[in-house]
Enzyme design. Structure first.
Site, PDB file in Angstrom:
ATOM      1  CB  SER A 153      -0.063  -8.055  -1.097  1.00 31.00           C
ATOM      2  OG  SER A 153      -0.932  -8.841  -0.300  1.00 31.00           O
ATOM      3  CD  GLU A 162     -10.181   3.782   0.533  1.00 31.62           C
ATOM      4  OE1 GLU A 162     -10.119   5.020   0.432  1.00 31.62           O
ATOM      5  OE2 GLU A 162      -9.432   3.009  -0.102  1.00 31.62           O
ATOM      6  CE  LYS A 195      -4.092  -2.040   0.236  1.00 34.89           C
ATOM      7  NZ  LYS A 195      -5.081  -1.923  -0.837  1.00 34.89           N
TER       8      LYS A 195
HETATM    9  C1  LIG Z   1      -1.616  -6.949   2.564  1.00 33.22           C
HETATM   10  C2  LIG Z   1      -2.757  -6.620   1.689  1.00 33.22           C
HETATM   11  N1  LIG Z   1      -2.901  -7.286   0.535  1.00 33.22           N
HETATM   12  C3  LIG Z   1      -3.937  -7.038  -0.293  1.00 33.22           C
HETATM   13  C4  LIG Z   1      -4.908  -6.116   0.018  1.00 33.22           C
HETATM   14  C5  LIG Z   1      -6.049  -5.943  -0.927  1.00 33.22           C
HETATM   15  O1  LIG Z   1      -6.012  -4.762  -1.653  1.00 33.22           O
HETATM   16  P1  LIG Z   1      -5.611  -4.749  -3.182  1.00 33.22           P
HETATM   17  O2  LIG Z   1      -6.468  -5.753  -3.861  1.00 33.22           O
HETATM   18  O3  LIG Z   1      -5.892  -3.367  -3.614  1.00 33.22           O
HETATM   19  O4  LIG Z   1      -4.190  -5.094  -3.297  1.00 33.22           O
HETATM   20  C6  LIG Z   1      -4.795  -5.381   1.208  1.00 33.22           C
HETATM   21  C7  LIG Z   1      -5.806  -4.377   1.554  1.00 33.22           C
HETATM   22  O5  LIG Z   1      -5.970  -3.922   2.633  1.00 33.22           O
HETATM   23  C8  LIG Z   1      -3.693  -5.652   2.059  1.00 33.22           C
HETATM   24  O6  LIG Z   1      -3.546  -4.992   3.215  1.00 33.22           O
END
Ligand SMILES: Cc1ncc(COP(=O)(O)O)c(C=O)c1O
Lengths: 269, 407
Positions: free
Chosen positions: B384, B118, B96
């Site tokens: 992620s 948000e 993020k």
């Molecule tokens: C670690 C992590 N992965 C994935 C996501 C999902 O968001 P996005 O699909 O935009 O990557 C989030 C959202 O809060 C997150 O904190």
């Protein structure tokens, strides 16, 4: 001539502004909501806005958000909203009815079919909060073909460069949202409203109605001196909310409408 | 399905990816959205802006992060070679922050003083609060009350960083509701406030802008896999809430036809029960400024989503994913809460890496996919974020006895 045009012509002859009232269709249930809707013209509403309930009313404050929630919980839907208009038209052939809400339910219905079905039900205009001119092509031609007015919203952020873009789609009347904000919260200063209405009039010959933040008859009267209509929503819905399940669920909101109408009618005297 | 010459050209000048995307917002916001679009266009073309962005990614976020060959997961899954893109090692612990760095620089360029956002899992909220601290800006974060409860450590972090966290109680009190309230704030504070959206959703230009800032993930993967393996990967796997970590990994590879690309949505309790798999279980609709696949009923009312992972608990998906789904370029699958919890434990025990519950969805799908694949198949899974924030949710899911009575 459309019902909306006829109504404004009549008001012009009487040298007064319109009282435009808003309630959410199906709030708190179909029967109460229908009784309120049917009672509006006699209480003094000149034009009626009927909210199409939606789960995610992003431009509304808590009062109207909760109203939509109550309506949906009681089985409210776009179909029911149209049925309410059909029923209303059996009692009143002249008062314009505008549906107001968000695009997704209309999109799910299908824009072309919705325009036809709404016209059939006796709807005169449509306000779609989240359909700015940039996206309006996908709905407006169908409304036009069905004889329904697309009522555009102009706001304090619509400057002289933006206004012509917004007004390009407009018919019926123009709705000036007097604050940058959500429904049922702040009220604008009268001087700012006067200035904005004058500015909009330089760009269009359509009637201009002003809404957001109008709660009391005196305020409605102030607006009615400069604008062609004063729109009141949250204040009416609030009174309804306070009376749910009580004997005043229909009579109390209509009593407020009467007071507002007296304010608007006395404004230019 | 007919294949296109390029999948990387979108959106068009009106912000549409096919029929998806667009700018479905209240008129009050339109001038602001147009201003953001114009300012971003100028920033994107400005080498000084790009240089500052790259420099902060290197010096502050800690990029490039590793593309790590997960030997023990590879052995356990018994097929392809599994690589983890280590977004969990970024400052603040998730992808993020990449987007937050880009957007805070833009907000500064636009002269805005107050930032709103948000958040679901709280990772975007923490990343936003972090960049606001870094640049001395006021910060207000909208977060569903349900999510505040399940992601408490992140709530404390945001507060420590100086942000105001506003609980949202409407609806299911999750990400969708937080986004509604952030939009209400923005309409009410148009002059001084910038809305820092955390995923590839919202009105144009957000989906394209967030994608551009997150594309650093895929660009690094391309360089890293070429250096480590001498060729492109065979497949990419990433989880999808709104879809920003996935889009960041996927976008630089969309025109490499040999690369199989897979997005993993949250199947929650199962696709026949409560879930958050918008592409599998939804249909096109309009919400939060764009047209995209949404979970909804026949009346167009938005359905409540469910996922054990707060970051995936959203009934929509970024519009570009909807388009990539319809063109067939990207495959979209889903993984249940239970499968994600198993993958969470596997990654933790086998690799010594505690993954976010969101990322665990991608790992779970890798586990399903690899057994049939050749040993030399190169699969990149986007890790992620890190899972510290999820330990209480996991403890609840696994029960006391799994942790030796520690809870
Ligand atoms: C670690 C992590 N992965 C994935 C996501 C999902 O968001 P996005 O699909 O935009 O990557 C989030 C959202 O809060 C997150 O904190």
């Amino acid at each position: 001539m459309s019902r909306i045009a006829k109504r404004f012509a009549k008001l012009k002859a009487e040298n007064r502004a319109a009282l435009v009232t808003f309630i959410t269709a199906g709030d708190p249930d179909r029967a109460t909501s229908q009784a309120l809707l049917d009672g509006m013209p006699a209480a003094g509403a000149d034009i009626i806005e009927l909210g199409m309930p939606f789960t995610d009313p992003m431009a509304d404050g808590p009062v109207i958000e909760l109203a939509a929630g109550r309506a949906l919980k009681a089985g409210g839907s776009l179909r029911q909203t149209l049925e309410m208009v059909t029923a209303f038209r059996k009692t009143d052939a002249e008062t314009p009815v505008i549906l107001m809400g968000y695009y997704n339910p209309v999109y799910a219905w299908g824009p072309e079919k919705f325009a036809k079905d709404a016209a059939q039900a006796g709807v005169d205009g449509l306000i779609i909060v989240d359909l700015p001119p940039e996206e309006a092509d996908e709905l407006v031609p169908f409304l036009r073909a069905a004889g329904i007015d697309f009522i555009v919203l102009t706001t304090p952020t619509s400057d002289d460069a933006r206004l012509p873009v917004v007004l390009a789609n407009a018919s019926g009347f123009v709705y000036y949202v007097s604050i940058a904000g959500i429904t049922g919260t702040a009220s604008a200063a009268q001087a700012a409203i006067d200035e904005a209405v004058a500015r909009i009039r330089r760009h269009t010959g359509l009637p201009v109605c002003v809404g957001f933040g109008i709660k009391a008859p005196a305020q409605a009267a102030e607006i009615a001196r400069v604008a062609d209509g004063a729109v009141v929503g949250s204040a009416i819905v609030s009174v309804l909310a306070d009376n749910i399940g009580k004997s005043g669920a229909v009579s109390a909101p209509l009593a407020l409408v009467k007071d507002l109408a007296a304010g608007v009618r006395g404004a230019r005297k | 399905m007919q294949s296109l010459n390029t999948y990387r050209a979108g959106p068009d000048e009106r912000g549409h990816f096919g029929i998806f995307g667009g700018r479905y917002v209240a008129e009050t916001l339109m001038p602001l959205i147009l201003e953001v679009e114009k300012a971003y266009g100028a920033a994107k073309a400005d080498p000084a802006f790009q240089a500052e962005f790259r420099s902060l990614l290197a010096q502050y976020v800690g990029r490039p992060n590793p593309l790590y060959f997960a030997r023990r997961l590879t052995e356990a899954f018994g097929g392809a070679k599994v690589f983890l893109k280590r977004e969990d090692l970024n400052h603040t612990g998730a992808h993020k922050i990449n987007n937050c760095i880009g957007q805070i620089l833009l907000a500064r360029r636009m002269g805005k003083q107050r930032i709103i956002a948000e958040t679901g899992a709280g990772q975007h909220g923490v990343a936003t609060a972090t960049v606001c601290a870094l640049f001395g800006m006021r910060c207000v974060i909208y977060m569903g009350a349900t999510d505040i409860e399940r992601q408490m450590p992140n709530v404390y972090r945001m507060k420590l960083l100086g942000a105001e966290v506003k609980p949202v109680t409407s609806g299911a009190a999750t990400l969708k509701d937080a986004m509604n309230d952030a939009l209400r704030d923005w309409v009410s504070n148009v002059t001084d406030t910038y809305y820092l959206i955390g995923t590839v959703a919202g009105p144009h230009p957000y989906p394209a802008m967030v994608r551009d800032f997150q594309s650093v993930i895929g660009e690094e993967v391309r360089d890293q896999i070429m250096a480590q393996e001498g060729r492109l990967p065979d497949s990419l796997v990433a989880c999808i809430g709104g879809g920003s970590n996935a889009m960041g990994l996927f976008h630089p590879f969309l025109d490499d036809k040999s690369v199989r690309i897979i997005g993993v949505e949250a199947a929650g309790h199962g696709l026949d029960k409560l879930h958050a798999a918008s592409l599998t279980g939804g249909k096109p609709g309009v919400l939060h400024g764009n047209r995209t696949y949404l979970l909804q009923d026949a009346d167009g009312q938005i359905a409540e989503a469910h996922s054990i992972s707060a970051g995936l608990d959203y009934p929509g998906i970024g519009p570009e994913h909807s388009w990539l789904h319809e063109t067939g370029r990207v495959e979209y699958v889903s993984v249940t809460d239970d499968e994600a919890v198993v993958a969470f434990q596997q990654c933790t025990r086998l690799e010594g890496i505690i993954p976010a519950l969101e990322s665990s969805h991608a790992i779970a799908h890798a586990a399903k996919l690899t057994p049939g694949l050749p040993k030399d198949h190169l699969m990149v899974v986007n890790l992620s974020g890190r899972g510290d924030k999820d330990v209480s949710t996991i403890a609840k899911a696994l029960g006391d006895e799994h942790l030796g009575g520690l809870v």
